[in-house]
Write an enzyme that holds these catalytic residues in place. Structure first.
Site, short mmCIF file in Angstrom:
data_model
loop_
_atom_site.label_atom_id
_atom_site.label_comp_id
_atom_site.label_asym_id
_atom_site.label_seq_id
_atom_site.Cartn_x
_atom_site.Cartn_y
_atom_site.Cartn_z
N HIS A 83 0.82 -1.22 0.00
CA HIS A 83 0.00 0.00 0.00
C HIS A 83 0.85 1.26 0.00
O HIS A 83 0.43 2.29 0.54
CB HIS A 83 -0.96 0.03 1.19
CG HIS A 83 -1.65 -1.27 1.46
ND1 HIS A 83 -2.79 -1.66 0.78
CD2 HIS A 83 -1.33 -2.30 2.28
CE1 HIS A 83 -3.16 -2.86 1.21
NE2 HIS A 83 -2.28 -3.27 2.11
N SER B 269 15.23 19.91 -18.11
CA SER B 269 14.05 20.69 -18.42
C SER B 269 14.48 21.93 -19.20
O SER B 269 15.57 22.45 -18.98
CB SER B 269 13.37 21.10 -17.11
OG SER B 269 12.59 22.26 -17.31
N LYS C 211 16.67 20.38 -13.01
CA LYS C 211 15.98 19.10 -13.18
C LYS C 211 16.79 18.03 -13.93
O LYS C 211 17.51 18.32 -14.86
CB LYS C 211 14.67 19.32 -13.96
CG LYS C 211 13.69 20.22 -13.26
CD LYS C 211 12.79 19.46 -12.32
CE LYS C 211 11.96 18.47 -13.07
NZ LYS C 211 10.56 18.75 -13.03
N GLU D 231 9.67 6.80 -17.82
CA GLU D 231 8.34 7.42 -18.02
C GLU D 231 7.79 7.07 -19.40
O GLU D 231 6.62 6.71 -19.55
CB GLU D 231 8.44 8.94 -17.86
CG GLU D 231 8.63 9.37 -16.42
CD GLU D 231 8.88 10.86 -16.27
OE1 GLU D 231 8.56 11.62 -17.20
OE2 GLU D 231 9.40 11.27 -15.22
#
Ligand code: ARG
Length: 464
Positions: free
Chosen positions: A163, A284, A290, A297
């Site tokens: 969880h 980025s 970044k 992804e």
């Protein structure tokens, strides 16, 4: 225009009184994507021609001419000199037409006793067999890379989650081995699917078989098929083998996607369990600080398109009456895209697995939070004679007390711990440590470093 039309009428004989419109030509043509089957198409044609000659259906001279013509066509395709014509609809007609240009009547005899329906089904199976073998090799490479990573970190401790909450300490090697198992089953599924792919449709002709005295077993042997398809109607029309492959591919991507999700979370600066080599990340355009895990992804995103192809093929098949229908031409783009996506993804992931830097300190710090060894304390009490449910209750009280004080179970003194159960003695601290916790799960499939090393050896032996 006139030239195109005359080519078309040559392809289709005198049956038609008016030409198809350019739009319909584009709509029905498949050559721009099925030319990928050229190699398989030539291979299949050569095996067919050899059998025709062996059976005396065409002459030895015709066979030799076909071989010569096909050799030249192969070279033209390899050199990028082959001219693919939309007017000739698909890869099969393009190659046959060129063959006839090169060798004359022998080229026109090649299609004796076959149809594009059994021809295309054969080509797809040949192509898929190669793709499945490539994917099998790549799954193996990925598993070896993950095994190496697991071996380096057989004893590196991190929290295991359920969880998304800290559950129990585990070893990073054990975590990697979970993926080794998943990709192992994927390889088994691919190998199983290959058995049903590797049967020969050729000889089924358009749908009912042929009047020529063909030898299907001979063609199957030449092309390395395990058997021939046993029903001509089924052989030319069903694409269940492609659907099965896409289902196996969707599972490969699903496993890749789960792993990607973890890599993204682990690489988030808030978690900081790992770093991924720069060559798999991008920055980025606006935020200079970044470093984004683009590859995982994108792989997670591409899983959606592979799943979509599976549904696409199932839907393509479901309404088709026997036997061949042109609907089936729509099987190729989803199939090719599935192969490309899975092949590229596996290739990148095998490389990326070697570009993962594990940060044991961050993992350890996280495992020390969240009462990861609470179950160990409960098990300890059970071993001292307390029924499990009562032990669970006693530890729940202890955790609650720690929460109130903002400390961990190991921060409590022996006396403080004994307030929750008098069965607790000084030896309790052995089981409350992270190392003690993982080492105690020492059975097949457990997280103990000893078991991780044994499991790695087991898989390595299987891989040979
Ligand atoms: N291009 C077709 C396909 O991909 C080849 C078979 C065509 N057969 C036919 N009877 N129209 O399925």
């Amino acid at each position: 225009m006139t030239a195109q039309l005359s080519k078309k009428s040559e392809a289709w004989s005198a049956r038609f009184s008016e030409p198809v419109s350019d739009l319909v030509k584009r709509y029905t043509a498949s050559v721009f994507f099925d030319k990928r089957l050229a190699e398989a198409d030539i291979q299949g044609s050569l095996a067919h021609a050899e059998m025709l000659a062996h059976q005396g259906i065409i002459s030895a001279q015709d066979h030799a001419d076909i071989q010569r013509g096909m050799a030249q066509i192969k070279a033209e395709i390899a050199d990028g000199k082959f001219e693919w014509l939309l007017d000739l609809e698909d890869v099969h007609l393009n190659i046959e037409k060129r063959l006839t240009e090169l060798v004359g009547d022998a080229g026109k005899r090649l299609h004796t006793g076959r149809s594009r329906n059994d021809q295309v089904a054969t080509d797809i199976r040949l192509y898929m067999r190669g793709a499945i073998d490539d994917i099998g090799g790549l799954l193996r490479e990925l598993r070896v890379a993950l095994l190496d990573l697991a071996e380096q970190h057989a004893a590196t401790i991190l929290p295991g989650f359920t969880h998304m909450q800290v559950a129990q300490p585990i070893t990073f090697g054990h975590h990697m081995l979970a993926y080794v198992e998943m990709f192992g089953r994927d390889a088994e599924r691919m190998a199983d699917c290959r058995k049903r792919v590797n049967r020969l449709p050729l000889g089924s002709a358009a749908l009912a078989g042929t009047t020529f005295p063909i030898d299907r077993a001979r063609v199957a042997k030449t092309l390395g098929f395990d058997d021939v398809c046993r029903n001509s109607l089924d052989a030319v029309s069903d694409r269940d083998f492609a659907i099965e492959f896409c289902a196996a591919a969707a599972l490969v991507m699903t496993h890749i996607s789960r792993m990607s999700e973890e890599l993204v979370i682990w690489m988030s600066p808030r978690v900081g369990f790992i770093d991924i080599a720069d060559r798999f990340c991008t920055g980025s355009s606006i935020m200079p600080q970044k470093k984004n895990p683009d590859v995982p992804e994108l792989a997670r995103g591409k899983t959606g398109r592979v799943n979509g192809h599976l549904i696409g093929l199932l839907t393509l098949m479901k309404g088709q009456p026997l036997a061949y229908n042109k609907d089936n031409q729509e099987d190729k783009e989803p199939l090719f895209d599935t192969v490309d996506t899975v092949v590229d993804t596996l290739r990148i992931f095998a490389d990326m697995a070697r570009g993962i830097t594990v940060k044991p300190d961050a993992m350890r710090a996280a495992a020390l939070q969240g009462y990861a060894t609470a179950t160990d304390l409960a098990d300890y009490l059970v071993k001292k004679g307390l029924p499990f449910r009562d032990a669970h209750e006693a530890v729940a009280h202890a955790v609650r007390a720690c929460e109130g004080r903002g400390c961990d179970l190991t921060d409590l003194s022996l006396d403080e711990l004994r307030a929750f159960s008098t069965l607790i003695e000084a030896d309790v601290f052995n089981v409350l440590t992270l190392e003690g916790s993982v080492a105690a799960r020492n059975h097949i499939g457990g997280t103990a470093p000893e078991q991780v090393r044994a499991a790695i050896a087991h898989v390595r032996a299987q891989l040979g």
